[in-house]
Design an enzyme around this catalytic site. Structure first.
Site, short mmCIF file in Angstrom:
data_model
loop_
_atom_site.label_atom_id
_atom_site.label_comp_id
_atom_site.label_asym_id
_atom_site.label_seq_id
_atom_site.Cartn_x
_atom_site.Cartn_y
_atom_site.Cartn_z
N LYS B 96 0.95 -1.13 -0.11
CA LYS B 96 -0.15 -0.07 -0.08
C LYS B 96 0.86 1.19 0.08
O LYS B 96 1.63 1.50 1.04
CB LYS B 96 -0.93 -0.04 1.16
CG LYS B 96 -1.65 1.24 1.14
CD LYS B 96 -2.57 1.18 2.48
CE LYS B 96 -3.07 2.61 2.91
NZ LYS B 96 -3.87 2.77 3.87
N GLY B 157 -8.37 9.64 9.06
CA GLY B 157 -8.50 9.51 10.32
C GLY B 157 -9.79 10.61 10.75
O GLY B 157 -10.33 10.89 11.86
N ALA B 184 -9.54 5.62 3.41
CA ALA B 184 -9.30 6.51 4.35
C ALA B 184 -10.72 7.41 4.48
O ALA B 184 -11.34 7.78 3.32
CB ALA B 184 -8.15 7.46 3.84
N GLY B 185 -10.94 8.03 5.46
CA GLY B 185 -11.87 8.82 5.70
C GLY B 185 -13.38 8.49 6.20
O GLY B 185 -14.06 9.15 6.35
N ASN B 206 -9.81 1.84 9.02
CA ASN B 206 -9.12 1.53 9.99
C ASN B 206 -9.66 2.17 11.39
O ASN B 206 -10.36 1.69 12.25
CB ASN B 206 -7.60 1.86 10.17
CG ASN B 206 -6.84 1.34 11.35
OD1 ASN B 206 -5.64 1.09 11.24
ND2 ASN B 206 -7.54 1.07 12.51
N THR B 207 -9.61 3.62 11.66
CA THR B 207 -9.99 4.26 12.71
C THR B 207 -11.29 4.22 13.09
O THR B 207 -11.82 4.17 14.05
CB THR B 207 -9.67 5.62 12.56
OG1 THR B 207 -8.28 6.05 11.98
CG2 THR B 207 -9.91 6.55 13.75
#
Lengths: 65, 257
Positions: B96, B157, B184-185, B206-207
């Site tokens: 990645k 994040g 992301a986001g 993830n977050t």
């Protein structure tokens, strides 16, 4: 040999990268190495001579996104 | 079925491994998500503490594919060297690729990204570039040898969801054959479902799971949202329209006025 390992100054009795890992107690840990910003494969560590002031990075798997 | 570089995958959720309250919660959340791919990183290891070895043991026990990242790299050289180290440690040519251009937004340096992608693809890596929704950059990444694209939904994040629906839809339309992953986001399962309804092939997050009050339950919620979004896309949603259209038949209505 004065070396910078993962950002910290060390004075190690090691003339090549494989010896440096041994002296620093990495044993059989799964790590990858770089010398002065360039990747050094595991098989090339013993043949990679060290010089005063060299910067060594030793990394291992960690959490990531 | 989802296919990245010739590998078929059952789950369309790629899950990050950072920021969980404990290794046990990470493992439970990974199982609850049904993911086939976990993202991982490389960080400095102490010969005395060996923190990475326990983590690697935990991941290995989960028996999924790993996608190492180059998170935190701000230059082509850093990213390429990190990728080389990751290939040796993780035993995979998947990477990645992140080349960060701005510390506040963590947005990709797309110029460095294309350059690094070209170097890594030529060296046999199978690159998953973390990019923006820019069409021209996407074209350059494909020319460099990338066979997957991972545009951001919003800055890493933030949990803002899909900031540029038009851009993401446009990317999907321009590259119908390329596996596209929103990376992301993402903050909520509805964001992930929306990405899938646009026709995206997968979502990487993830977050939103790791920092949820109950990460395991949230992982399960995301898995279901992504399945629902994919099913909805395949079922061909109706086009939105401005004027109302009665769903109940008008013909046969009783005259009661």
């Amino acid at each position: 040999m004065k070396l910078i390992v993962n950002g910290d100054a060390h004075d190690l009795a090691a003339s090549d990268l494989a010896q440096a890992l041994e002296v620093l107690d990495y044993g059989d840990a799964v790590v990858a190495t770089a010398l002065n910003g360039a990747f050094v494969p595991a098989r090339a560590r013993a043949a990679t001579a060290l010089n005063d002031g060299d910067r060594i990075e030793i990394v291992a798997p960690r959490q990531g996104g | 079925m989802l296919n990245f570089y010739g590998v078929e995958l059952g789950s369309r959720l790629l899950l990050g491994t950072a920021q969980y309250p404990s290794p046990a919660v990470l493992a439970d959340a990974a199982r609850a998500s049904g993911t086939d791919i976990l993202t991982v990183s490389l960080r400095r290891e102490s010969g005395r503490l060996r923190e990475g070895q326990d983590f690697w043991g935990l991941i290995a026990d989960l028996d999924v594919k790993v996608l190492p990242n180059t998170a935190g790299c701000h230059s082509v050289k850093e990213a390429v060297t990190t990728a080389e180290m990751a290939r040796e440690v993780f035993g995979t040519s998947w990477i990645k690729l992140e080349v960060i251009g701005d510390a506040d937004t963590l947005q990709p340096d797309v110029f460095g990204l294309v350059e690094a992608a070209r170097i890594l693809c030529a060296d046999g890596f199978e690159v998953f570039p973390y990019t923006t929704e820019d069409l021209v950059v996407a074209e350059r990444l494909l020319e460099a040898g990338c066979r997957v694209l991972m545009p951001w939904g919003a800055p890493i994040g933030t949990g803002l969801g899909l900031n540029n629906i038009y851009g993401l839809r446009s990317l999907r339309a321009h590259f119908p054959e390329t596996p596209l992953v929103v990376d992301a986001g993402i903050g909520k399962p509805s964001h992930a479902a929306a990405a899938m309804e646009l026709g995206y092939d997968a979502v990487l997050l993830n977050t939103a799971v790791a920092k949820a009050g109950d990460p395991v339950a949230m992982a399960s919620a995301f898995a279901r949202a992504i399945e629902a979004g994919r099913a909805a896309y395949l079922a061909d949603p109706i086009e939105p329209r401005d004027m109302a259209a009665p769903s109940t038949p008008v013909f046969g209505r009783a005259s009661l006025a």
